[in-house]
Every structure is written in structure tokens, then in C-alpha cells.
Design an enzyme around this catalytic site. Sequence first.
Site, PDB file in Angstrom:
ATOM      1  N   LEU A   1       0.853  -1.188   0.000  1.00 37.09           N
ATOM      2  CA  LEU A   1       0.000   0.000   0.000  1.00 37.09           C
ATOM      3  C   LEU A   1       0.890   1.241   0.000  1.00 37.09           C
ATOM      4  O   LEU A   1       0.707   2.160  -0.776  1.00 37.09           O
ATOM      5  CB  LEU A   1      -0.912   0.006   1.228  1.00 37.09           C
ATOM      6  CG  LEU A   1      -1.809   1.242   1.373  1.00 37.09           C
ATOM      7  CD1 LEU A   1      -3.157   0.867   1.995  1.00 37.09           C
ATOM      8  CD2 LEU A   1      -1.185   2.348   2.201  1.00 37.09           C
TER       9      LEU A   1
ATOM     10  N   GLU B   1       3.322   4.326  -0.196  1.00 31.31           N
ATOM     11  CA  GLU B   1       3.976   5.069  -1.288  1.00 31.31           C
ATOM     12  C   GLU B   1       4.725   6.238  -0.655  1.00 31.31           C
ATOM     13  O   GLU B   1       4.473   6.581   0.516  1.00 31.31           O
ATOM     14  CB  GLU B   1       2.918   5.604  -2.265  1.00 31.31           C
ATOM     15  CG  GLU B   1       2.144   4.492  -2.952  1.00 31.31           C
ATOM     16  CD  GLU B   1       1.077   5.022  -3.913  1.00 31.31           C
ATOM     17  OE1 GLU B   1       0.985   6.252  -4.120  1.00 31.31           O
ATOM     18  OE2 GLU B   1       0.339   4.180  -4.440  1.00 31.31           O
TER      19      GLU B   1
ATOM     20  N   GLY C   1      -5.416  -7.502  11.457  1.00 35.28           N
ATOM     21  CA  GLY C   1      -4.821  -8.803  11.817  1.00 35.28           C
ATOM     22  C   GLY C   1      -3.301  -8.724  11.854  1.00 35.28           C
ATOM     23  O   GLY C   1      -2.658  -9.281  12.744  1.00 35.28           O
TER      24      GLY C   1
ATOM     25  N   GLU D   1       3.204  -1.181   9.961  1.00 35.54           N
ATOM     26  CA  GLU D   1       1.777  -1.536  10.118  1.00 35.54           C
ATOM     27  C   GLU D   1       1.048  -0.515  11.001  1.00 35.54           C
ATOM     28  O   GLU D   1       0.195  -0.871  11.822  1.00 35.54           O
ATOM     29  CB  GLU D   1       1.618  -2.975  10.592  1.00 35.54           C
ATOM     30  CG  GLU D   1       2.169  -3.932   9.532  1.00 35.54           C
ATOM     31  CD  GLU D   1       1.638  -5.328   9.573  1.00 35.54           C
ATOM     32  OE1 GLU D   1       0.457  -5.508   9.877  1.00 35.54           O
ATOM     33  OE2 GLU D   1       2.420  -6.244   9.297  1.00 35.54           O
TER      34      GLU D   1
END
Length: 379
Positions: free
Chosen positions: A125, A127, A241, A363
Site C-alpha cells: 500500500l 507510497e 490482523g 503496520e
Amino acid sequence: MDFNLTEEQELIKQNTREFAVENLEPIAAELDRTGRYPAETIEKLAELDFMGMPYPEEYGGVGADFLSYILVVEELSRSCASTGIIYAAHCSLACWPIYKWGSEELKQKYLVPMCKGEKLGAFALTEPGAGTDAAAVRCTATLEGDEYILNGTKCFITNGGVADVYIIIALTNPAVGVRGLSAFVVDANLPGFEIGKHEEKMGIRGSQTTELIFKNCRIPQANIIGKPGRGFGIAMGTFDGGRIGVAAQAVGIAQAALDEAVKFAKERVQFGSPIASKQAIQWMLADMATQIQAARLLTYHAATLKGEDKPFTKEASMAKLFAAEAADFVCNKAIQIHGGYGFIKDFKVERLYRDAKICSLYEGTSEVQRMIISGSVLR
Ligand code: CAA
């Protein structure tokens, strides 16, 4: 609430510990020094059926519960944090979106070989302009006939360059912002897909982190995960998760630091007795053990909720936030107990301190976890 692991979970934890001691301990320092990807270890994990641990047998997994998978991440990370994240990024970030939202065709084509360990996965995802602001993705996927054409650059991608399968979040409808993001499964060997810069990192140096560059890369329309426009929700649901995995990684690193600190404190003699006999050291060890236990319980609780299909977004963020900061604290104290030796590369705590730092960054930073938790508290 039952705080005990089942017999099967204990066995998985024990088997992983034995595997990690035999296969990861001997190479962890070398991976850190050279930045080498441990292909041989990932192959062994595949042979032992670890790569699809929490997925059903019909998709090549072993059908273990989510907490069992989390125990594996913890025990691998305790010996080698690089291997812990290579494994978790594959199992959780790459396999999960295909399993949860992918078509049956995508499951057969990609999830089955991924769970069998024949293909390694990655998730992209991030960038240059879309880090904490995950909705700011600029990479585009334009439908032309029965193909999407991908253009753009991803950065900081774990398993970049070694993965066979990438989950890519891209804009299919730039006019509607976050609702115009979609998720795709992309093969590594497609024309127009190149691996860019390899990052030199402070820690987890055996885990490869690269740029991905897409220049008119054509992918089949059937490789979209779910419906167009669902990409942001898929990414957020996947991170929920994944964050429990990072929490488990942090617990594993912290446990390793405590193990080292206890060993050193018993062996190191100053003022005529082992430093473990000094109250200053004992209190540090007590604080470290308490932080680890609290982090572990938060992590296991979040994992149990996810395994039972109950809401767990807030709990996953709490576990990641607390465990990452606990790992930072524990590794810092472990170095303090080692004194000057802790600052020397010959001692394991020096690596653990550097490895621990990533847990409060990827994350979702600790600040992102606080945004999610406070959002839930204030709702
Ligand atoms: N599950 C499902 N949907 C969710 C969700 C969740 N957990 N969280 C939000 N959404 C939905 C919302 O319901 C909302 O949908 P609607 O528009 O239909 O109402 C939509 O997504 C937008 O939600 P927000 O307005 O809350 O989104 P935001 O733009 O304010 O972002 C954020 C919130 C939590 C800060 C998010 O941007 C975020 O998580 N940022 C961090 C990104 C991140 O974790 N990056 C990690 C990169 S990968 C990585 O690090 C892996 C690695 O290397 C190993």
C-alpha cells in the site's frame, strides 16, 4: 476468560521454539550483518507446513487457530526478528486478503500455492506520499478491455524482490478518493513490474524492503480482490490482523532481551558478586518481565478475539501499541544491564534493540494505533 493455552497451542509453541533454536539462532547475527534473505529457512518452514498455518486444509493450510499462528510469530521473532516478519507479512498481509475477500479462482491460483509455501507473498500500500495517511495512494489501475493497467511506485515493501505474489492497493477511480481504491493480486514476473531501491535498514536486516515500480503493467481483470472501490477497507481489515502479528514479534524480541539480560546478570560479577544480586538490577528485571507479560496477554487476547470472529480492531491496536513500546523499554533496559558490553555488536542485545524499533513504526506507527484506540473510546 481462559488464560491457558490448549495442549495443541503449547505443542505448536514448543515445536516452533525448537525449530527456531536449531535453525534461526545460528544465522540471526549473520543475517543482521550481511542483510541476507534466509531463503533456506523459509523453505524449511514451508516443508514443515508453517506457511499456511491459520488457513483451512482445502486451501493448502493446516487449519490451526489464529492464536497458534501468533505463537509461531512470537517464537520465530524471539530468535530472529527478520524471519518473524518475513513469515508474518506472507501469512497475514498477503494470504489474508485473498482468503477473506478473493474469488474462488484467486484462492485456487494463488492462496493454495502460498499456503503450501510454493509462493511467497507481500503486501503493498505504502507510497512516498502515502504512509500514515494510507488513503493518499497515487498508484493507478486503469481498466482497458479485460485488463487493468498499473502505474506508480510503492515503497518500503516487506518481502519486496523475494515475493512471487504481491497484493497491490491502487486507485481505480481517482475522482472518489478513498472509495476509489481497489486491491489486486499481482504476479512478480509480469512485464512492466520492476523492483526498485533496496533499503539499508537499522534493524530486521534479513527481511528485504524495496520499492516496487509499475510502468504500464497489465494484470487480468479477474485479479481484483473483491469489488472495485473496496481496497481501503480490505487494507484496513488486513492491517487489523497484521498488527497482532507485529505485537507478537515485539513480545518475542522483548523475551529474547530479557533472556539475555537474566543470563548476563547471573554471570557478570562486580563488587565481588553477580550483578543479579543487586537490587538495581533486580528491579529492572522485574519491570521488564511485567511489561512482557502484559504485552503478551494483550496480544493473545486480540488474537483470540480475531480467531473467534469477534470485533478486534481496537484490541489489535492496543496490543501493537503496548507490545512495541514494551519491546523498546525492555531492550533498552537489557542494554543497561549489560553496561558497555550492551553497546558492542558481539552481544545479542545490541541487535535486539535495533530490531525492536520497527515494531512501533510499521503496520501503523504508535501514533496511528492511538488514533484508532481513541477513535473507538470516543465513539
Ligand atoms: N476495517 C474496515 N474498514 C475500515 C477500518 C477497518 N479497520 N478502518 C477504517 N475503515 C473504513 C472506514 O469505515 C471508512 O469507510 P467509509 O468511508 O465507507 O465510512 C474508510 O475506511 C475510511 O476510514 P477513516 O476515515 O478512518 O480513514 P483515515 O483516512 O482517517 O485513516 C488511519 C485512518 C487509521 C490513520 C489509516 O490511514 C491507517 O491505518 N494508517 C496507517 C497505515 C498503515 O498501517 N500502514 C502500514 C503499511 S504496511 C506495513 O507496514 C507492512 C510491513 O511492512 C510489514
